[in-house]
Motif scaffolding. Structure first.
Motif, PDB file in Angstrom:
ATOM      1  N   ALA A 104       0.819  -1.209   0.000  1.00  0.00           N
ATOM      2  CA  ALA A 104       0.000   0.000   0.000  1.00  0.00           C
ATOM      3  C   ALA A 104       0.855   1.263   0.000  1.00  0.00           C
ATOM      4  CB  ALA A 104      -0.921   0.006   1.215  1.00  0.00           C
ATOM      5  N   MET A 105       0.535   2.152  -0.931  1.00  0.00           N
ATOM      6  CA  MET A 105       1.210   3.448  -1.004  1.00  0.00           C
ATOM      7  C   MET A 105       0.342   4.499  -0.340  1.00  0.00           C
ATOM      8  SD  MET A 105       2.522   5.600  -4.365  1.00  0.00           S
ATOM      9  CE  MET A 105       0.890   6.159  -4.903  1.00  0.00           C
ATOM     10  N   GLY A 106       0.971   5.391   0.406  1.00  0.00           N
ATOM     11  CA  GLY A 106       0.186   6.438   1.045  1.00  0.00           C
ATOM     12  C   GLY A 106       1.059   7.541   1.585  1.00  0.00           C
ATOM     13  N   GLY A 107       0.431   8.516   2.210  1.00  0.00           N
ATOM     14  CA  GLY A 107       1.141   9.609   2.839  1.00  0.00           C
ATOM     15  C   GLY A 107       1.573  10.675   1.856  1.00  0.00           C
ATOM     16  N   HIS A 108       1.955  11.812   2.413  1.00  0.00           N
ATOM     17  CA  HIS A 108       2.394  12.952   1.615  1.00  0.00           C
ATOM     18  C   HIS A 108       3.571  12.595   0.716  1.00  0.00           C
ATOM     19  CE1 HIS A 108       3.775  16.937   0.495  1.00  0.00           C
ATOM     20  NE2 HIS A 108       4.895  16.773   1.180  1.00  0.00           N
ATOM     21  N   HIS A 109       4.449  11.718   1.206  1.00  0.00           N
ATOM     22  CA  HIS A 109       5.663  11.385   0.463  1.00  0.00           C
ATOM     23  C   HIS A 109       5.530  10.129  -0.385  1.00  0.00           C
ATOM     24  CE1 HIS A 109       8.306  13.943   3.347  1.00  0.00           C
ATOM     25  NE2 HIS A 109       7.947  14.609   2.283  1.00  0.00           N
ATOM     26  N   HIS A 110       4.309   9.611  -0.517  1.00  0.00           N
ATOM     27  CA  HIS A 110       4.060   8.436  -1.355  1.00  0.00           C
ATOM     28  C   HIS A 110       5.017   7.291  -1.029  1.00  0.00           C
ATOM     29  CE1 HIS A 110       1.637  10.626  -4.729  1.00  0.00           C
ATOM     30  NE2 HIS A 110       1.098  10.718  -3.529  1.00  0.00           N
ATOM     31  N   THR A 111       5.064   6.954   0.247  1.00  0.00           N
ATOM     32  CA  THR A 111       5.860   5.833   0.705  1.00  0.00           C
ATOM     33  C   THR A 111       5.073   4.540   0.550  1.00  0.00           C
ATOM     34  OG1 THR A 111       5.021   6.158   2.947  1.00  0.00           O
ATOM     35  CG2 THR A 111       7.080   7.269   2.376  1.00  0.00           C
ATOM     36  N   ILE A 112       5.765   3.410   0.631  1.00  0.00           N
ATOM     37  CA  ILE A 112       5.124   2.100   0.704  1.00  0.00           C
ATOM     38  C   ILE A 112       5.309   1.591   2.128  1.00  0.00           C
ATOM     39  CG2 ILE A 112       5.174  -0.302  -0.067  1.00  0.00           C
ATOM     40  CD1 ILE A 112       6.097   0.647  -2.784  1.00  0.00           C
ATOM     41  N   ASP A 113       4.215   1.348   2.820  1.00  0.00           N
ATOM     42  CA  ASP A 113       4.284   0.877   4.193  1.00  0.00           C
ATOM     43  C   ASP A 113       4.986  -0.475   4.239  1.00  0.00           C
ATOM     44  OD1 ASP A 113       3.826   0.800   6.933  1.00  0.00           O
ATOM     45  OD2 ASP A 113       1.896  -0.217   6.704  1.00  0.00           O
ATOM     46  N   GLY A 114       6.056  -0.546   5.005  1.00  0.00           N
ATOM     47  CA  GLY A 114       6.794  -1.797   5.135  1.00  0.00           C
ATOM     48  C   GLY A 114       7.908  -1.957   4.115  1.00  0.00           C
ATOM     49  N   ALA A 115       8.276  -0.877   3.429  1.00  0.00           N
ATOM     50  CA  ALA A 115       9.355  -0.963   2.446  1.00  0.00           C
ATOM     51  C   ALA A 115      10.146   0.335   2.431  1.00  0.00           C
ATOM     52  CB  ALA A 115       8.806  -1.252   1.055  1.00  0.00           C
ATOM     53  N   THR A 116      11.430   0.223   2.142  1.00  0.00           N
ATOM     54  CA  THR A 116      12.288   1.395   1.997  1.00  0.00           C
ATOM     55  C   THR A 116      12.840   1.427   0.574  1.00  0.00           C
ATOM     56  OG1 THR A 116      14.210   0.157   2.793  1.00  0.00           O
ATOM     57  CG2 THR A 116      12.963   1.417   4.421  1.00  0.00           C
ATOM     58  N   PRO A 117      13.117   2.621   0.059  1.00  0.00           N
ATOM     59  CA  PRO A 117      13.627   2.726  -1.309  1.00  0.00           C
ATOM     60  C   PRO A 117      15.140   2.621  -1.389  1.00  0.00           C
ATOM     61  CG  PRO A 117      13.177   4.903  -0.467  1.00  0.00           C
ATOM     62  CD  PRO A 117      12.807   3.940   0.633  1.00  0.00           C
ATOM     63  N   LEU A 118      15.605   2.177  -2.534  1.00  0.00           N
ATOM     64  CA  LEU A 118      17.008   2.251  -2.919  1.00  0.00           C
ATOM     65  C   LEU A 118      17.035   2.751  -4.361  1.00  0.00           C
ATOM     66  CD1 LEU A 118      18.319  -1.216  -1.611  1.00  0.00           C
ATOM     67  CD2 LEU A 118      18.691   1.017  -0.530  1.00  0.00           C
ATOM     68  N   LEU A 119      18.142   3.316  -4.772  1.00  0.00           N
ATOM     69  CA  LEU A 119      18.313   3.735  -6.162  1.00  0.00           C
ATOM     70  C   LEU A 119      19.579   3.078  -6.684  1.00  0.00           C
ATOM     71  CD1 LEU A 119      17.242   5.480  -8.484  1.00  0.00           C
ATOM     72  CD2 LEU A 119      18.696   7.341  -7.644  1.00  0.00           C
ATOM     73  N   VAL A 120      19.398   2.175  -7.653  1.00  0.00           N
ATOM     74  CA  VAL A 120      20.516   1.348  -8.099  1.00  0.00           C
ATOM     75  C   VAL A 120      20.693   1.449  -9.602  1.00  0.00           C
ATOM     76  CG1 VAL A 120      20.175  -0.272  -6.197  1.00  0.00           C
ATOM     77  CG2 VAL A 120      19.070  -0.727  -8.390  1.00  0.00           C
ATOM     78  N   ASP A 121      21.861   1.088 -10.048  1.00  0.00           N
ATOM     79  CA  ASP A 121      22.122   0.934 -11.472  1.00  0.00           C
ATOM     80  C   ASP A 121      21.085  -0.033 -12.049  1.00  0.00           C
ATOM     81  OD1 ASP A 121      23.193  -0.246 -13.909  1.00  0.00           O
ATOM     82  OD2 ASP A 121      25.128   0.603 -13.360  1.00  0.00           O
ATOM     83  N   ARG A 122      20.537   0.303 -13.201  1.00  0.00           N
ATOM     84  CA  ARG A 122      19.479  -0.531 -13.793  1.00  0.00           C
ATOM     85  C   ARG A 122      19.915  -1.985 -13.948  1.00  0.00           C
ATOM     86  NH1 ARG A 122      16.453  -3.568 -14.499  1.00  0.00           N
ATOM     87  NH2 ARG A 122      14.856  -3.881 -16.086  1.00  0.00           N
ATOM     88  N   VAL A 123      21.161  -2.207 -14.327  1.00  0.00           N
ATOM     89  CA  VAL A 123      21.649  -3.577 -14.482  1.00  0.00           C
ATOM     90  C   VAL A 123      21.654  -4.284 -13.133  1.00  0.00           C
ATOM     91  CG1 VAL A 123      23.630  -4.987 -15.143  1.00  0.00           C
ATOM     92  CG2 VAL A 123      23.026  -2.968 -16.501  1.00  0.00           C
ATOM     93  N   LYS A 124      22.053  -3.570 -12.098  1.00  0.00           N
ATOM     94  CA  LYS A 124      22.110  -4.136 -10.748  1.00  0.00           C
ATOM     95  C   LYS A 124      20.721  -4.472 -10.218  1.00  0.00           C
ATOM     96  CE  LYS A 124      24.113  -3.094  -6.193  1.00  0.00           C
ATOM     97  NZ  LYS A 124      24.868  -2.075  -5.408  1.00  0.00           N
TER      98      LYS A 124
END
Length: 455
Positions: free
Chosen positions: A388-408
């Motif tokens: 579920a996505m929610g909140g002002h910052h459009h977070t996913i409850d129970g998940a954290t983001p990472l930003l990785v190389d597309r291949v990775k």
């Protein structure tokens, strides 16, 4: 740049704009500015909350008859013939409005990708303020625009477009860009006398006496600052999304999967975002990253601004610039050039003018999927649960983001493709959400993501 000269054709035409998602901060600020511009005709507004949109218009001083609620094409034709804004709840009705450009600001990627596709396919330019969509399908939508001889662009006033502009400005001038980035959304304001830190509306007793200045060991100092302020959030989901867009538009890869987020004063940026061998934190150059602005109450804020760190090529020139107050690192090898603001929709008309009058995006003209924002779950998820996505910052409850190389990224799903999707399989704590675990039946965003070109 002389903007009056650049957009001199404004005196000869009116730009017909539709804004989707007018009630949010971005949409409201754009409406504020458009009212001051006779060259922009607010042809249509689209929002599920019709009453809320009418209330927004009233609060901005629009007359009671400025907009007409339209339920079909005949209503739209009548409204436009009378010089009124067509207000619709169904985005499909935008196809009945004669438009030059659509500004998409819903923040809902499954909807916004459809709105963008429909507009581009019928020869209407698109300014995509829904960064969540851009991070997943921006390269495809960019190519679709080119195929239909129109423009797809990030809008000025949002940090991705502003940073893309600063990076490309630096490149055109021949600078070697070592790092490009932005400040996160909220400042950490340190009162050195009271030894307190204000963050949003909270005040915490904290002493930074041992790490207020960088000292000789910069990484160690940054670690001490982070530990001292560990009670406060030091990362934000939107940053990953925004830098995903910048990465795809510039070719710069993320400096670190979790991004570095140093707590830094503006004057320190040219010492921090430099290679480790020169005392900084970067494993490589040509990267995107984020910092948390640390300042005193009487210091100016970075205001959600953007920066580039460039390599200095002539000591005498940069020492002269340092005397004029520019941010030059202690070694003299690097300098930081920055714009300490982003003004949301107040700046966006320049993107509308550029797209419609010049046929040029203010963002990238050639996006590629160089990086991918992914979701790492922080608890065990079972099949059948929804991310579920929610909140002002459009977070996913129970998940954290990472930003990785597309291949990775491998078989991991893009963060906002995973958002609001039902799981078909279990995902264990610590794992990246795999694409195969998602119920993607009927997902327009997934279909668009599959059409992205290969980097």
């Amino acid at each position: 740049m002389n903007y009056e000269h650049l957009f001199k054709a404004l005196g000869n035409r009116t730009i017909r704009m539709a804004l989707v998602g007018p009630k949010g901060g971005f949409g409201r600020s754009l409406l504020v500015q458009c009212r001051a511009l006779p060259s922009i005709d607010i042809a249509a507004l689209c929002d599920l909350d019709i009453d809320g949109t009418l209330a927004t218009l009233a609060s901005l001083g629009f007359g009671a008859d400025a907009a007409k609620v339209c339920n079909n094409a005949d209503d739209i034709n009548a409204a436009r013939a009378a010089g009124r804004i067509a207000l619709v709840g169904d985005h499909a009705l935008l196809n009945a409005v004669e438009l030059d450009i659509v500004v998409e600001a819903t923040g809902q990627p499954e909807v916004s990708v459809q709105i963008a596709e429909n507009a581009l396919k019928r020869g209407v330019h698109v300014a995509m303020a829904t960064k969540e969509t851009d991070s997943v399908a921006g390269p495809y939508l960019n190519r679709l625009a080119i195929e239909n001889n129109v423009v797809y662009t990030t809008p000025d006033g949002d940090q991705p477009s502003n940073l893309i502009g600063l990076v490309t400005w630096a490149r055109v001038l021949g600078f070697e860009v070592v790092a490009a980035g932005k400040s996160s959304e909220y400042d950490f304001i340190y009162d050195t006398a009271a030894q307190t830190v204000d963050y949003l509306e909270e005040r915490h007793a904290v002493s930074l006496d041992g790490c207020w200045t960088l000292g000789e060991d910069i990484p160690a100092t940054l670690t001490k600052r982070s530990q001292a302020l560990s009670m406060l959030p030091q990362s934000a989901t939107p940053d990953y999304c925004e830098l995903n867009v910048v990465s795809n538009s510039t070719g710069f890869l993320p400096a670190a999967d979790a991004l570095n987020y140093p707590l830094a004063r503006i004057s320190e940026l040219a010492d921090i975002f430099v290679p480790k061998e020169d005392g900084g934190i970067l494993e490589r150059t040509g990267v995107v990253d984020v910092f948390n602005c640390l300042r005193r109450p009487d210091d100016v804020s970075f205001g959600g601004g953007v920066f580039v760190v460039v390599r200095c090529k002539d000591d005498e020139t940069w020492q002269l610039l340092k005397q004029k107050g520019h941010v030059v690192g202690r070694t003299g090898r690097y300098a930081c050039i920055y714009l300490p603001y982003h003004l949301m929709g107040l700046e966006t008309p320049t993107s509308l003018f550029s797209a419609v009058l010049l046929g040029q995006p203010t963002g990238s003209a050639d996006q590629m999927p160089y990086a991918q924002m992914v979701a790492r779950v922080t608890r065990d998820f079972k099949a059948g649960e929804t991310l579920a996505m929610g909140g002002h910052h459009h977070t996913i409850d129970g998940a954290t983001p990472l930003l990785v190389d597309r291949v990775k990224a491998g078989d991991a799903a893009p963060f906002y493709l995973a958002a609001n999707k039902r799981l078909l399989a279990d995902v264990a704590k610590g794992e990246l959400v795999p694409l195969a675990a998602l119920d993607l039946d009927g997902s327009a965003l997934h279909a668009a993501w599959q059409r992205n070109p290969s980097a």
